[in-house]
Design a protein around this motif. Structure first.
Motif, PDB file in Angstrom:
ATOM      1  N   GLU A 112      17.691 115.620  94.921  1.00 27.91           N
ATOM      2  CA  GLU A 112      16.625 114.679  95.279  1.00 27.91           C
ATOM      3  C   GLU A 112      15.833 115.183  96.487  1.00 27.91           C
ATOM      4  O   GLU A 112      16.383 115.846  97.368  1.00 27.91           O
ATOM      5  CB  GLU A 112      17.232 113.311  95.615  1.00 27.91           C
ATOM      6  CG  GLU A 112      18.002 112.676  94.483  1.00 27.91           C
ATOM      7  CD  GLU A 112      17.088 112.131  93.396  1.00 27.91           C
ATOM      8  OE1 GLU A 112      15.974 111.686  93.712  1.00 27.91           O
ATOM      9  OE2 GLU A 112      17.513 112.169  92.227  1.00 27.91           O
ATOM     10  N   ASN A 113      14.554 114.827  96.549  1.00 24.88           N
ATOM     11  CA  ASN A 113      13.684 115.250  97.655  1.00 24.88           C
ATOM     12  C   ASN A 113      14.212 114.805  99.009  1.00 24.88           C
ATOM     13  O   ASN A 113      14.131 115.550  99.991  1.00 24.88           O
ATOM     14  CB  ASN A 113      12.263 114.728  97.452  1.00 24.88           C
ATOM     15  CG  ASN A 113      11.514 115.497  96.391  1.00 24.88           C
ATOM     16  OD1 ASN A 113      11.961 116.547  95.931  1.00 24.88           O
ATOM     17  ND2 ASN A 113      10.380 114.968  95.981  1.00 24.88           N
ATOM     18  N   GLU A 114      14.744 113.602  99.090  1.00 23.54           N
ATOM     19  CA  GLU A 114      15.280 113.094 100.350  1.00 23.54           C
ATOM     20  C   GLU A 114      16.381 114.012 100.885  1.00 23.54           C
ATOM     21  O   GLU A 114      16.430 114.325 102.067  1.00 23.54           O
ATOM     22  CB  GLU A 114      15.821 111.676 100.159  1.00 23.54           C
ATOM     23  CG  GLU A 114      16.335 111.047 101.436  1.00 23.54           C
ATOM     24  CD  GLU A 114      16.830 109.627 101.219  1.00 23.54           C
ATOM     25  OE1 GLU A 114      17.798 109.252 101.894  1.00 23.54           O
ATOM     26  OE2 GLU A 114      16.259 108.914 100.371  1.00 23.54           O
ATOM     27  N   LYS A 115      17.251 114.472  99.995  1.00 21.78           N
ATOM     28  CA  LYS A 115      18.339 115.369 100.395  1.00 21.78           C
ATOM     29  C   LYS A 115      17.791 116.730 100.809  1.00 21.78           C
ATOM     30  O   LYS A 115      18.288 117.351 101.753  1.00 21.78           O
ATOM     31  CB  LYS A 115      19.357 115.515  99.258  1.00 21.78           C
ATOM     32  CG  LYS A 115      20.554 116.330  99.641  1.00 21.78           C
ATOM     33  CD  LYS A 115      21.321 115.662 100.767  1.00 21.78           C
ATOM     34  CE  LYS A 115      22.454 116.527 101.245  1.00 21.78           C
ATOM     35  NZ  LYS A 115      22.860 116.205 102.605  1.00 21.78           N
ATOM     36  N   LEU A 116      16.749 117.201 100.128  1.00 20.79           N
ATOM     37  CA  LEU A 116      16.133 118.480 100.502  1.00 20.79           C
ATOM     38  C   LEU A 116      15.535 118.397 101.911  1.00 20.79           C
ATOM     39  O   LEU A 116      15.690 119.324 102.712  1.00 20.79           O
ATOM     40  CB  LEU A 116      15.059 118.878  99.485  1.00 20.79           C
ATOM     41  CG  LEU A 116      15.564 119.200  98.081  1.00 20.79           C
ATOM     42  CD1 LEU A 116      14.389 119.432  97.143  1.00 20.79           C
ATOM     43  CD2 LEU A 116      16.501 120.395  98.093  1.00 20.79           C
ATOM     44  N   PHE A 117      14.875 117.260 102.218  1.00 24.58           N
ATOM     45  CA  PHE A 117      14.346 117.066 103.572  1.00 24.58           C
ATOM     46  C   PHE A 117      15.475 117.065 104.606  1.00 24.58           C
ATOM     47  O   PHE A 117      15.346 117.655 105.678  1.00 24.58           O
ATOM     48  CB  PHE A 117      13.548 115.762 103.671  1.00 24.58           C
ATOM     49  CG  PHE A 117      12.142 115.857 103.172  1.00 24.58           C
ATOM     50  CD1 PHE A 117      11.226 116.711 103.785  1.00 24.58           C
ATOM     51  CD2 PHE A 117      11.722 115.083 102.097  1.00 24.58           C
ATOM     52  CE1 PHE A 117       9.923 116.797 103.325  1.00 24.58           C
ATOM     53  CE2 PHE A 117      10.420 115.161 101.635  1.00 24.58           C
ATOM     54  CZ  PHE A 117       9.520 116.028 102.253  1.00 24.58           C
TER      55      PHE A 117
END
Length: 136
Positions: free
Chosen positions: A60-65
């Protein structure tokens, strides 16, 4: 009362049982040592082969951030902010570059490429165009 022959059978049985237990314990200790050293999956720091830490495809994008924030708090991430790894403007690529920089800087240990299960160690170079993934 037990006869001499009966006593020998009991002692022989206990000796075999203890040897089996010792063998199992020794195998388990060897397994722990090898898994800690990364020998099973060839993911430890090796001179002959490179390894890179990259984000798993479905993260997920949140985890990548979060991963970028964690890695860039410790290492210099200028390469993903206007450097050669800025384009394509893709969060997955940027996170992978930052995660790999962290992994390489920390010594290429398998546990430095965990990022709470969102990363994987690659044995093929993920570099593209002018964006070169570091390997140490």
């Amino acid at each position: 009362c037990i006869s001499k022959q009966g006593y020998r059978r009991v002692v022989r049985h206990k000796t075999k049982s203890n040897m089996a237990k010792a063998h199992i314990c020794l195998c388990f200790i060897i397994f722990l040592y090898l898994s800690r050293e990364g020998s099973f999956a060839s993911i430890n720091n090796t001179e002959s082969q490179g390894s890179w830490c990259v984000a798993k495809p479905a993260v997920e994008n949140e985890k990548l951030f979060e991963n970028i924030y964690l890695a860039c708090a410790i290492i210099d991430c200028a390469i993903i902010y206007g450097g050669p790894c800025y384009l394509p403007d893709d969060l997955h690529n940027r996170a992978s570059v930052a995660m790999n920089l962290y992994y390489q800087t920390q010594g290429r240990h398998f546990y430095d490429c965990d990022f709470e299960g969102s990363a994987i160690i690659a044995v093929t170079d993920p570099s593209y165009g002018d964006c070169k993934y570091e390997v140490r």
